[in-house]
Scaffold this motif. Structure first.
Motif, PDB file in Angstrom:
ATOM      1  N   PRO A 140     -63.622  16.738  -9.408  1.00 33.78           N
ATOM      2  CA  PRO A 140     -64.976  16.309  -9.030  1.00 33.78           C
ATOM      3  C   PRO A 140     -65.511  15.170  -9.886  1.00 33.78           C
ATOM      4  N   ASP A 141     -65.056  15.050 -11.142  1.00 33.22           N
ATOM      5  CA  ASP A 141     -65.536  13.950 -11.979  1.00 33.22           C
ATOM      6  C   ASP A 141     -64.775  12.656 -11.744  1.00 33.22           C
ATOM      7  N   GLY A 142     -63.834  12.638 -10.785  1.00 29.55           N
ATOM      8  CA  GLY A 142     -63.084  11.431 -10.465  1.00 29.55           C
ATOM      9  C   GLY A 142     -61.789  11.272 -11.233  1.00 29.55           C
ATOM     10  N   SER A 143     -61.479  12.184 -12.142  1.00 29.06           N
ATOM     11  CA  SER A 143     -60.219  12.088 -12.879  1.00 29.06           C
ATOM     12  C   SER A 143     -59.062  12.614 -12.033  1.00 29.06           C
ATOM     13  N   TRP A 144     -57.839  12.229 -12.413  1.00 37.41           N
ATOM     14  CA  TRP A 144     -56.644  12.605 -11.662  1.00 37.41           C
ATOM     15  C   TRP A 144     -55.728  13.452 -12.537  1.00 37.41           C
ATOM     16  N   SER A 145     -55.058  14.419 -11.924  1.00 41.81           N
ATOM     17  CA  SER A 145     -54.079  15.209 -12.657  1.00 41.81           C
ATOM     18  C   SER A 145     -52.867  15.485 -11.764  1.00 41.81           C
ATOM     19  N   VAL A 146     -51.733  15.684 -12.402  1.00 39.12           N
ATOM     20  CA  VAL A 146     -50.465  15.945 -11.715  1.00 39.12           C
ATOM     21  C   VAL A 146     -50.195  17.444 -11.735  1.00 39.12           C
ATOM     22  N   ALA A 147     -49.691  17.967 -10.627  1.00 35.83           N
ATOM     23  CA  ALA A 147     -49.276  19.370 -10.547  1.00 35.83           C
ATOM     24  C   ALA A 147     -47.797  19.416 -10.192  1.00 35.83           C
ATOM     25  N   GLU A 148     -47.014  20.117 -11.006  1.00 42.58           N
ATOM     26  CA  GLU A 148     -45.589  20.281 -10.775  1.00 42.58           C
ATOM     27  C   GLU A 148     -45.305  21.745 -10.454  1.00 42.58           C
ATOM     28  N   ILE A 149     -44.599  21.991  -9.362  1.00 39.48           N
ATOM     29  CA  ILE A 149     -44.264  23.339  -8.921  1.00 39.48           C
ATOM     30  C   ILE A 149     -42.759  23.539  -9.090  1.00 39.48           C
ATOM     31  N   VAL A 186     -46.673  25.079 -12.406  1.00 38.47           N
ATOM     32  CA  VAL A 186     -46.780  26.317 -11.638  1.00 38.47           C
ATOM     33  C   VAL A 186     -45.384  26.891 -11.449  1.00 38.47           C
ATOM     34  N   CYS A 187     -45.203  28.143 -11.834  1.00 37.03           N
ATOM     35  CA  CYS A 187     -43.911  28.830 -11.741  1.00 37.03           C
ATOM     36  C   CYS A 187     -44.127  30.240 -11.192  1.00 37.03           C
ATOM     37  N   PRO A 188     -43.063  30.881 -10.693  1.00 39.95           N
ATOM     38  CA  PRO A 188     -43.189  32.289 -10.300  1.00 39.95           C
ATOM     39  C   PRO A 188     -43.479  33.165 -11.516  1.00 39.95           C
ATOM     40  N   LYS A 189     -44.365  34.138 -11.324  1.00 38.45           N
ATOM     41  CA  LYS A 189     -44.727  35.041 -12.408  1.00 38.45           C
ATOM     42  C   LYS A 189     -43.687  36.142 -12.541  1.00 38.45           C
ATOM     43  N   ASP A 190     -43.096  36.238 -13.734  1.00 38.62           N
ATOM     44  CA  ASP A 190     -42.070  37.232 -14.019  1.00 38.62           C
ATOM     45  C   ASP A 190     -40.974  37.133 -12.949  1.00 38.62           C
ATOM     46  N   SER A 197     -41.453  38.031  -9.705  1.00 43.20           N
ATOM     47  CA  SER A 197     -42.101  38.090  -8.392  1.00 43.20           C
ATOM     48  C   SER A 197     -42.152  36.686  -7.788  1.00 43.20           C
ATOM     49  N   ASN A 198     -42.805  36.612  -6.636  1.00 44.20           N
ATOM     50  CA  ASN A 198     -43.021  35.315  -6.002  1.00 44.20           C
ATOM     51  C   ASN A 198     -44.478  34.881  -6.126  1.00 44.20           C
ATOM     52  N   LEU A 199     -45.206  35.535  -7.032  1.00 40.29           N
ATOM     53  CA  LEU A 199     -46.601  35.190  -7.267  1.00 40.29           C
ATOM     54  C   LEU A 199     -46.681  34.010  -8.232  1.00 40.29           C
ATOM     55  N   PRO A 200     -47.589  33.062  -7.996  1.00 37.69           N
ATOM     56  CA  PRO A 200     -47.663  31.879  -8.868  1.00 37.69           C
ATOM     57  C   PRO A 200     -48.388  32.155 -10.176  1.00 37.69           C
ATOM     58  N   ALA A 201     -47.870  31.577 -11.236  1.00 35.88           N
ATOM     59  CA  ALA A 201     -48.528  31.569 -12.548  1.00 35.88           C
ATOM     60  C   ALA A 201     -48.541  30.128 -13.025  1.00 35.88           C
ATOM     61  N   ALA A 202     -49.562  29.766 -13.789  1.00 31.93           N
ATOM     62  CA  ALA A 202     -49.732  28.367 -14.179  1.00 31.93           C
ATOM     63  C   ALA A 202     -49.985  28.244 -15.665  1.00 31.93           C
ATOM     64  N   SER A 203     -49.625  27.098 -16.194  1.00 33.70           N
ATOM     65  CA  SER A 203     -49.934  26.774 -17.585  1.00 33.70           C
ATOM     66  C   SER A 203     -50.167  25.272 -17.671  1.00 33.70           C
ATOM     67  N   ALA A 204     -50.964  24.875 -18.656  1.00 29.36           N
ATOM     68  CA  ALA A 204     -51.230  23.458 -18.895  1.00 29.36           C
ATOM     69  C   ALA A 204     -50.204  22.924 -19.900  1.00 29.36           C
ATOM     70  N   VAL A 205     -49.600  21.793 -19.582  1.00 28.36           N
ATOM     71  CA  VAL A 205     -48.589  21.187 -20.443  1.00 28.36           C
ATOM     72  C   VAL A 205     -49.096  19.810 -20.881  1.00 28.36           C
ATOM     73  N   ASP A 206     -49.198  19.628 -22.184  1.00 26.05           N
ATOM     74  CA  ASP A 206     -49.622  18.337 -22.727  1.00 26.05           C
ATOM     75  C   ASP A 206     -48.408  17.416 -22.770  1.00 26.05           C
ATOM     76  N   ILE A 207     -48.459  16.315 -22.019  1.00 30.43           N
ATOM     77  CA  ILE A 207     -47.289  15.434 -21.916  1.00 30.43           C
ATOM     78  C   ILE A 207     -47.526  14.074 -22.609  1.00 30.43           C
ATOM     79  N   ARG A 208     -48.471  14.035 -23.552  1.00 29.24           N
ATOM     80  CA  ARG A 208     -48.749  12.762 -24.220  1.00 29.24           C
ATOM     81  C   ARG A 208     -47.524  12.232 -24.962  1.00 29.24           C
ATOM     82  N   LYS A 209     -46.807  13.111 -25.643  1.00 35.51           N
ATOM     83  CA  LYS A 209     -45.616  12.666 -26.366  1.00 35.51           C
ATOM     84  C   LYS A 209     -44.547  12.186 -25.398  1.00 35.51           C
ATOM     85  N   GLN A 210     -44.288  12.962 -24.345  1.00 32.97           N
ATOM     86  CA  GLN A 210     -43.270  12.564 -23.367  1.00 32.97           C
ATOM     87  C   GLN A 210     -43.647  11.273 -22.666  1.00 32.97           C
ATOM     88  N   ARG A 211     -44.947  11.089 -22.401  1.00 37.09           N
ATOM     89  CA  ARG A 211     -45.382   9.859 -21.740  1.00 37.09           C
ATOM     90  C   ARG A 211     -45.144   8.651 -22.632  1.00 37.09           C
TER      91      ARG A 211
END
Length: 391
Positions: A170-179, A228-232, A234-248
């Motif tokens: 909503p603030d106009g910023s962009w983010s990437v989602a990897e599944i 976003v990855c499967p939780k344990d 199951s086929n349920l989604p679980a998510a985590s934030a990954v800081d990629i500043r170093k990789q970038r």
């Protein structure tokens, strides 16, 4: 020469290298681009990827096929999991983005999912850029771009990339989602696989930054991506934030070091072609005419790894033993040079690498020296130097 004819000439030359204009170029995805950035000194991979050569078919024609990558079962499972995460116009994916990356924003009760279909990668890239511009201008709403197409200039050649999703906040910023299809067990995934996903996402972030730089004012591209990855199990989604500043930062620096593909192509002899249907001898000569920088890490990232490893071993190159060892040996680039310097037959004694090799040789000789009859043996050593049997 104006830029357009020059670019057309380069593309024509690259088409000749892969077998002619009728041979479609193989797309270079973010995973391959991250592997290329990890080894920027390899001109062979740079020109083959830049020309869009099918390296899998090329390796098979050279008699050194590489077996790696995802199985068909893993691909099917990954596609099914991605479809589940994006079901209902991406409601679950947007919820994960909100709770993980931007909890202070308004919850995504309604979101825009623009149609990004267009003809060809160039058309899809333009349509994605337009959708990003419109979504950024419409502040206060969430927008999900499903499989957008981004372009990134790599060594003077455009590369088209397709992330799983890009979200406009909503603030106009962009983010990437990897599944990804690998599991997240007890809230944590395999660090090696997370690192590979982070390097891949860093490529997408760099491409997004090029799009953002053309807008006024330029929107912020977030350097925390959603994984976003499967939780344990199951086929349920679980998510985590990954800081990629170093990789970038590392990927941007490595890509900047790549020799321009045009310069590599101009250095090749006229008539050079990498078409997999050529005779094996002719094809091998064409591939070997481009310098390669082999390292054991290539085995997990490049289809030509086995071919390059065989050539590296035949030449006695120390890079076949690993980059850390190569860095320690300084100017000694072959095994013969290393052995000669260790024996004192060549090399500058003031060179730290040469001095260390000679010191190691002297210590080895001392350790293996037969003791004199009146000299006590080392503690625990047997006088007859036989190896104790295994128990």
């Amino acid at each position: 020469m104006s830029p357009a004819p020059a670019k057309s000439r380069v593309w024509g030359r690259l088409a000749e290298l892969r077998g002619g204009p009728d041979v479609p170029p193989r797309a270079l995805d973010a995973r391959a681009l991250a592997a290329l950035a990890a080894n920027p000194g390899c001109r062979r991979r740079a020109i083959l990827d830049g020309a869009g050569v099918d390296k899998t078919a090329l390796a098979e024609s050279l008699g050194a096929p590489a077996v790696f990558g995802q199985s068909q079962f893993a691909l099917t499972r990954g596609n099914a999991f991605e479809a589940r995460v994006k079901a209902g116009e991406g409601a679950e994916l947007l919820r994960l983005v909100h709770t993980t990356l931007d909890p202070a924003a308004e919850p995504p009760r309604e979101a825009a999912v623009p149609d990004l279909s267009a003809i060809g990668p160039e058309g899809r890239t333009a349509r994605t850029a337009l959708a990003l511009r419109e979504a950024t201008a419409a502040r206060g709403t969430w927008t999900l771009l499903d499989h957008p197409m981004l372009a990134l200039d790599v060594a003077g050649s455009p590369t088209f990339l397709e992330p799983d999703a890009v979200v406009v906040h909503p603030d106009g910023s962009w983010s990437v989602a990897e599944i990804k299809s690998f599991p997240m067990l007890d809230g944590a995934a395999d660090p090696a696989k997370v690192g590979a996903a982070a390097r891949q996402a860093a490529v997408y972030v760099l491409a997004l930054e090029e799009v953002a730089a053309r807008l006024e004012p330029a929107p912020r591209v977030r350097h925390r991506v959603l994984l976003v990855c499967p939780k344990d199990f199951s086929n349920l989604p679980a998510a985590s934030a990954v800081d990629i500043r170093k990789q970038r930062a590392v990927t941007a620096r490595q890509l900047a070091r790549l020799t321009r593909i045009q310069d590599i192509a101009d250095a090749l002899s006229e008539g050079t072609c990498f078409a997999p249907d050529l005779p094996a001898a002719e094809l091998s000569a064409a591939v070997d005419s481009v310098p390669a920088t082999y390292a054991p890490e290539c085995l997990a990232a490049c289809e030509l790894a086995f071919h390059c490893r065989a050539r590296s071993r035949a030449a006695g190159a120390v890079t076949a033993l690993g980059r850390p060892l190569r860095a320690e040996l300084g100017g000694l680039s072959t095994v013969d040079d290393v052995l000669s310097a260790a024996r004192g037959a060549s090399g500058d004694p003031d060179d730290p690498a040469v001095a260390a090799l000679r010191r190691a040789t002297a210590l080895r000789a001392e350790a293996l020296r037969e003791p004199a009859p009146d000299e006590p043996a080392l503690p625990g050593a047997r006088a007859d130097r036989e190896v104790a049997p295994c128990r």
